[in-house]
Design a protein around this motif. Structure first.
Motif, PDB file in Angstrom:
ATOM      1  N   CYS A 177      25.743  48.333  43.770  1.00  0.00           N
ATOM      2  CA  CYS A 177      27.163  48.682  43.778  1.00  0.00           C
ATOM      3  C   CYS A 177      27.255  50.185  43.968  1.00  0.00           C
ATOM      4  CB  CYS A 177      27.827  48.262  42.472  1.00  0.00           C
ATOM      5  SG  CYS A 177      29.592  48.626  42.434  1.00  0.00           S
ATOM      6  N   LEU A 231      33.311  51.530  42.639  1.00  0.00           N
ATOM      7  CA  LEU A 231      34.098  50.486  41.985  1.00  0.00           C
ATOM      8  C   LEU A 231      35.492  51.021  41.723  1.00  0.00           C
ATOM      9  CD1 LEU A 231      33.985  47.745  40.397  1.00  0.00           C
ATOM     10  CD2 LEU A 231      33.177  49.068  38.442  1.00  0.00           C
ATOM     11  N   SER A 238      40.509  47.257  41.885  1.00  0.00           N
ATOM     12  CA  SER A 238      40.781  46.093  42.729  1.00  0.00           C
ATOM     13  C   SER A 238      39.613  45.670  43.613  1.00  0.00           C
ATOM     14  CB  SER A 238      41.991  46.378  43.634  1.00  0.00           C
ATOM     15  OG  SER A 238      41.667  47.414  44.538  1.00  0.00           O
ATOM     16  N   GLY A 239      38.513  46.437  43.614  1.00  0.00           N
ATOM     17  CA  GLY A 239      37.405  46.071  44.477  1.00  0.00           C
ATOM     18  C   GLY A 239      36.190  46.933  44.280  1.00  0.00           C
ATOM     19  N   SER A 249      30.112  35.732  43.646  1.00  0.00           N
ATOM     20  CA  SER A 249      30.190  36.100  42.236  1.00  0.00           C
ATOM     21  C   SER A 249      29.320  37.329  42.071  1.00  0.00           C
ATOM     22  CB  SER A 249      29.679  34.976  41.341  1.00  0.00           C
ATOM     23  OG  SER A 249      30.558  33.880  41.385  1.00  0.00           O
ATOM     24  N   ALA A 305      32.564  39.110  38.041  1.00  0.00           N
ATOM     25  CA  ALA A 305      33.802  38.917  38.798  1.00  0.00           C
ATOM     26  C   ALA A 305      33.588  37.965  39.963  1.00  0.00           C
ATOM     27  CB  ALA A 305      34.304  40.264  39.320  1.00  0.00           C
ATOM     28  N   ASP A 306      34.634  37.229  40.303  1.00  0.00           N
ATOM     29  CA  ASP A 306      34.689  36.466  41.541  1.00  0.00           C
ATOM     30  C   ASP A 306      35.309  37.379  42.588  1.00  0.00           C
ATOM     31  OD1 ASP A 306      33.659  34.168  40.351  1.00  0.00           O
ATOM     32  OD2 ASP A 306      35.643  33.428  39.805  1.00  0.00           O
ATOM     33  N   THR A 307      34.683  37.484  43.749  1.00  0.00           N
ATOM     34  CA  THR A 307      35.138  38.416  44.778  1.00  0.00           C
ATOM     35  C   THR A 307      35.166  37.748  46.153  1.00  0.00           C
ATOM     36  OG1 THR A 307      32.938  39.248  45.368  1.00  0.00           O
ATOM     37  CG2 THR A 307      34.057  40.338  43.516  1.00  0.00           C
ATOM     38  N   THR A 317      36.954  42.547  47.529  1.00  0.00           N
ATOM     39  CA  THR A 317      38.152  42.575  46.702  1.00  0.00           C
ATOM     40  C   THR A 317      37.875  41.680  45.488  1.00  0.00           C
ATOM     41  OG1 THR A 317      40.551  42.328  46.669  1.00  0.00           O
ATOM     42  CG2 THR A 317      39.342  40.665  47.899  1.00  0.00           C
ATOM     43  N   ILE A 318      38.318  42.127  44.333  1.00  0.00           N
ATOM     44  CA  ILE A 318      38.128  41.350  43.118  1.00  0.00           C
ATOM     45  C   ILE A 318      39.249  40.324  43.007  1.00  0.00           C
ATOM     46  CG2 ILE A 318      38.057  41.430  40.587  1.00  0.00           C
ATOM     47  CD1 ILE A 318      36.897  44.288  40.886  1.00  0.00           C
ATOM     48  N   LYS A 329      39.028  37.680  40.540  1.00  0.00           N
ATOM     49  CA  LYS A 329      39.162  37.304  39.124  1.00  0.00           C
ATOM     50  C   LYS A 329      38.023  37.927  38.341  1.00  0.00           C
ATOM     51  CE  LYS A 329      38.987  33.231  36.148  1.00  0.00           C
ATOM     52  NZ  LYS A 329      38.707  31.805  36.130  1.00  0.00           N
ATOM     53  N   MET A 330      38.373  38.560  37.233  1.00  0.00           N
ATOM     54  CA  MET A 330      37.360  39.062  36.301  1.00  0.00           C
ATOM     55  C   MET A 330      37.030  37.942  35.328  1.00  0.00           C
ATOM     56  SD  MET A 330      36.786  42.192  37.220  1.00  0.00           S
ATOM     57  CE  MET A 330      36.025  42.996  35.833  1.00  0.00           C
TER      58      MET A 330
END
Length: 99
Positions: A36, A39, A42-43, A59, A74-76, A94-95, A97-98
């Motif tokens: 990563c 961060l 939102s993404g 994920s 997070a689901d992205t 883009t995120i 769902k956390m």
């Protein structure tokens, strides 16, 4: 508004934090190591050794190095992909769902 104008506007709307952390990407049951790079709320931007495509759902898990802090899960969704010269790619996620 053009995509280029929107991209620039969105970059200015969200504070980005430089992270440089190891992450795990889970895509269709496969786990892929990645890094990563930054961060925001939102993404995120990642560098990965595998080819993903815009629209792929991933994920993302970032483990915490501190026992007292929970890691991030997070689901992205992949929103952009840039191929790198070394065969890796940079991904904009883009995120959704956390967890």
């Amino acid at each position: 508004m053009s995509q280029t104008s929107r991209d620039y506007s969105e970059k200015r709307d969200f504070i980005r934090m430089r992270v440089d952390a190891d992450v795990s990407l889970i895509h269709e049951g496969d786990e892929v190591p990645a890094v990563c790079l930054d961060l925001s709320s939102s993404g995120m931007q990642l560098q990965a050794p595998r080819l993903f495509e815009s629209g792929d759902r991933l994920s993302v898990r970032i483990e915490s190095e501190h026992a007292a802090l929970k890691g991030l899960e997070a689901d992205t969704e992949v929103v952009w992909v840039k191929e790198q010269h070394d065969g890796d790619q940079k991904l904009g996620l883009t995120i959704l769902k956390m967890k």
